[in-house]
Design a protein around this motif. Sequence first.
Motif, PDB file in Angstrom:
ATOM      1  N   UNK A 221     -35.502 -15.677  12.634  1.00  0.00           N
ATOM      2  CA  UNK A 221     -34.459 -15.237  13.575  1.00  0.00           C
ATOM      3  C   UNK A 221     -33.970 -13.836  13.215  1.00  0.00           C
ATOM      4  N   UNK A 222     -33.660 -13.636  11.949  1.00  0.00           N
ATOM      5  CA  UNK A 222     -33.103 -12.348  11.528  1.00  0.00           C
ATOM      6  C   UNK A 222     -34.099 -11.208  11.704  1.00  0.00           C
ATOM      7  N   UNK A 223     -35.366 -11.462  11.409  1.00  0.00           N
ATOM      8  CA  UNK A 223     -36.367 -10.406  11.562  1.00  0.00           C
ATOM      9  C   UNK A 223     -36.639 -10.104  13.035  1.00  0.00           C
ATOM     10  N   UNK A 224     -36.561 -11.121  13.896  1.00  0.00           N
ATOM     11  CA  UNK A 224     -36.653 -10.859  15.336  1.00  0.00           C
ATOM     12  C   UNK A 224     -35.478 -10.001  15.801  1.00  0.00           C
ATOM     13  N   UNK A 225     -34.319 -10.260  15.236  1.00  0.00           N
ATOM     14  CA  UNK A 225     -33.149  -9.429  15.556  1.00  0.00           C
ATOM     15  C   UNK A 225     -33.385  -7.982  15.133  1.00  0.00           C
ATOM     16  N   UNK A 226     -33.970  -7.783  13.957  1.00  0.00           N
ATOM     17  CA  UNK A 226     -34.247  -6.415  13.508  1.00  0.00           C
ATOM     18  C   UNK A 226     -35.308  -5.750  14.376  1.00  0.00           C
ATOM     19  N   UNK A 227     -36.288  -6.522  14.827  1.00  0.00           N
ATOM     20  CA  UNK A 227     -37.306  -5.957  15.721  1.00  0.00           C
ATOM     21  C   UNK A 227     -36.694  -5.410  17.000  1.00  0.00           C
ATOM     22  N   UNK A 228     -35.560  -5.974  17.406  1.00  0.00           N
ATOM     23  CA  UNK A 228     -34.916  -5.542  18.649  1.00  0.00           C
ATOM     24  C   UNK A 228     -34.021  -4.323  18.478  1.00  0.00           C
ATOM     25  N   UNK A 229     -33.889  -3.801  17.260  1.00  0.00           N
ATOM     26  CA  UNK A 229     -33.055  -2.618  17.057  1.00  0.00           C
ATOM     27  C   UNK A 229     -33.562  -1.470  17.936  1.00  0.00           C
ATOM     28  N   UNK A 230     -32.668  -0.757  18.596  1.00  0.00           N
ATOM     29  CA  UNK A 230     -33.098   0.231  19.599  1.00  0.00           C
ATOM     30  C   UNK A 230     -33.930   1.382  19.052  1.00  0.00           C
ATOM     31  N   UNK A 231     -33.647   1.829  17.826  1.00  0.00           N
ATOM     32  CA  UNK A 231     -34.402   2.958  17.274  1.00  0.00           C
ATOM     33  C   UNK A 231     -35.702   2.535  16.604  1.00  0.00           C
ATOM     34  N   UNK A 232     -35.822   1.254  16.277  1.00  0.00           N
ATOM     35  CA  UNK A 232     -36.952   0.799  15.451  1.00  0.00           C
ATOM     36  C   UNK A 232     -38.273   0.920  16.199  1.00  0.00           C
ATOM     37  N   UNK A 233     -39.232   1.545  15.548  1.00  0.00           N
ATOM     38  CA  UNK A 233     -40.588   1.631  16.089  1.00  0.00           C
ATOM     39  C   UNK A 233     -41.568   0.814  15.247  1.00  0.00           C
ATOM     40  N   UNK A 234     -41.341   0.761  13.920  1.00  0.00           N
ATOM     41  CA  UNK A 234     -42.271   0.073  13.017  1.00  0.00           C
ATOM     42  C   UNK A 234     -41.499  -0.801  12.051  1.00  0.00           C
ATOM     43  N   UNK A 235     -41.911  -2.069  11.955  1.00  0.00           N
ATOM     44  CA  UNK A 235     -41.346  -2.985  10.970  1.00  0.00           C
ATOM     45  C   UNK A 235     -42.480  -3.538  10.121  1.00  0.00           C
ATOM     46  N   UNK A 236     -42.467  -3.191   8.839  1.00  0.00           N
ATOM     47  CA  UNK A 236     -43.432  -3.719   7.870  1.00  0.00           C
ATOM     48  C   UNK A 236     -42.753  -4.847   7.108  1.00  0.00           C
ATOM     49  N   UNK A 237     -43.357  -6.021   7.116  1.00  0.00           N
ATOM     50  CA  UNK A 237     -42.857  -7.157   6.340  1.00  0.00           C
ATOM     51  C   UNK A 237     -43.950  -7.556   5.365  1.00  0.00           C
ATOM     52  N   UNK A 238     -43.631  -7.518   4.073  1.00  0.00           N
ATOM     53  CA  UNK A 238     -44.677  -7.650   3.052  1.00  0.00           C
ATOM     54  C   UNK A 238     -44.090  -8.276   1.791  1.00  0.00           C
ATOM     55  N   UNK A 239     -44.678  -7.948   0.663  1.00  0.00           N
ATOM     56  CA  UNK A 239     -44.273  -8.401  -0.674  1.00  0.00           C
ATOM     57  C   UNK A 239     -44.364  -9.926  -0.775  1.00  0.00           C
ATOM     58  N   UNK A 240     -43.257 -10.647  -0.882  1.00  0.00           N
ATOM     59  CA  UNK A 240     -43.350 -12.094  -1.091  1.00  0.00           C
ATOM     60  C   UNK A 240     -44.131 -12.796   0.019  1.00  0.00           C
ATOM     61  N   UNK A 241     -43.946 -12.361   1.255  1.00  0.00           N
ATOM     62  CA  UNK A 241     -44.649 -12.985   2.386  1.00  0.00           C
ATOM     63  C   UNK A 241     -46.155 -12.921   2.221  1.00  0.00           C
ATOM     64  N   UNK A 242     -46.677 -11.804   1.728  1.00  0.00           N
ATOM     65  CA  UNK A 242     -48.122 -11.567   1.718  1.00  0.00           C
ATOM     66  C   UNK A 242     -48.828 -12.189   0.509  1.00  0.00           C
ATOM     67  N   UNK A 243     -48.128 -13.040  -0.237  1.00  0.00           N
ATOM     68  CA  UNK A 243     -48.780 -13.825  -1.292  1.00  0.00           C
ATOM     69  C   UNK A 243     -49.293 -15.166  -0.761  1.00  0.00           C
ATOM     70  N   UNK A 244     -48.923 -15.488   0.454  1.00  0.00           N
ATOM     71  CA  UNK A 244     -49.195 -16.802   1.045  1.00  0.00           C
ATOM     72  C   UNK A 244     -50.177 -16.643   2.196  1.00  0.00           C
ATOM     73  N   UNK A 245     -51.392 -17.222   2.055  1.00  0.00           N
ATOM     74  CA  UNK A 245     -52.391 -17.043   3.103  1.00  0.00           C
ATOM     75  C   UNK A 245     -52.056 -17.824   4.377  1.00  0.00           C
ATOM     76  N   UNK A 246     -50.972 -18.568   4.381  1.00  0.00           N
ATOM     77  CA  UNK A 246     -50.533 -19.275   5.594  1.00  0.00           C
ATOM     78  C   UNK A 246     -49.673 -18.391   6.497  1.00  0.00           C
TER      79      UNK A 246
END
Length: 332
Positions: A221-246
């Motif tokens: 939910x929170x990351x979808x909220x950040x994706x909707x920020x008016x100035x945002x063009x690129x959102x990189x989500x990584x680190x802990x998330x990218x240790x899990x192949x699921x």
Amino acid sequence: MNSKVRLHPVAFDSFGVKGMCTRIETKDLVVTIDPGASMETDIFPLPEEERQKLLKRFQEAIFHSCLRSSIIVITHYHLDHLTLAREPQLYSGKVLFAKSLDDLPQKQVETAQRFFKSIDGLPKEIIWADGRQFKFKKTVVGFSLPLWHGQAEAEPGRVIMVYVKRGRETVLVSSDVAGATDPVTVEAVTALNPVTAVIDGYPTYLKDSPAADIEVIKSIINLCRLLALPNLKTLIVDHHLARDYRYPALFQLLYWKGKELRKRFGTAAEIAGKRSAVLEGLEKYGTTRWQRWQPIGIKEAQRTMEKAVAEASLDKKWLDEFSRWVISPSKG
């Protein structure tokens, strides 16, 4: 359009090493954030020899990034975020902005003390950065107040986010906010309204059933909220998330939302046009821990939230937040 603030991911989990090292460049300065990396554990679907080779490769990349930088930032004192050995070419003559030791757990305090002893006499200046802002010609380098490393009161302690601004462009690196589940973190990112943000994703590799975990749903939910920020063009989500192949199945709602909003979204590797290392390893070597897993779609997320509301462990407002930020088409 030429960007005034250029972001270069240096060493990330989606590249195959534990880390979140980032270089940010403007006409006025070059900053390297969190110059450290560690080898992935054996949950990561690569043989140890390959993981060691990747570690060596990205340690060299960090070394060269620091050579180009006049400013080094340490957001907290975990060993995948700093180089503990005395490395004159990494730290000599640099301005070092660092997280203060005031509100850290004892283990991090001990690591920090070892670190500062190791680099004693090397940096040009060491500045406690928490909540402060500095200007270098036309470039602003700023730091958030301390934020939780994940959930509030979590054992890992606190970190500071870093942002670099020139003109109307702001680039943000969150450090280890572990999925941005804390509302204070989300408000801090929202207030900065960056053009590009690098956010640490939720550590689902610690969960056997992420679809049933309410904190994972809050992160979506929170990351979808950040994706909707008016100035945002690129959102990189990584680190802990990218240790899990699921992760592609667990965070499919984020990919759908990014596409709907016409935002660039993905891991650092994906934004660079490559596959994340954990997915390449899965394809080549197979699973290491989880053989089957449940994707998180709209129905699964709603079911988890409704159960938590019924058990009085979740405020009903989160159902409204889910409808607003995840389900509802955005006009952004």
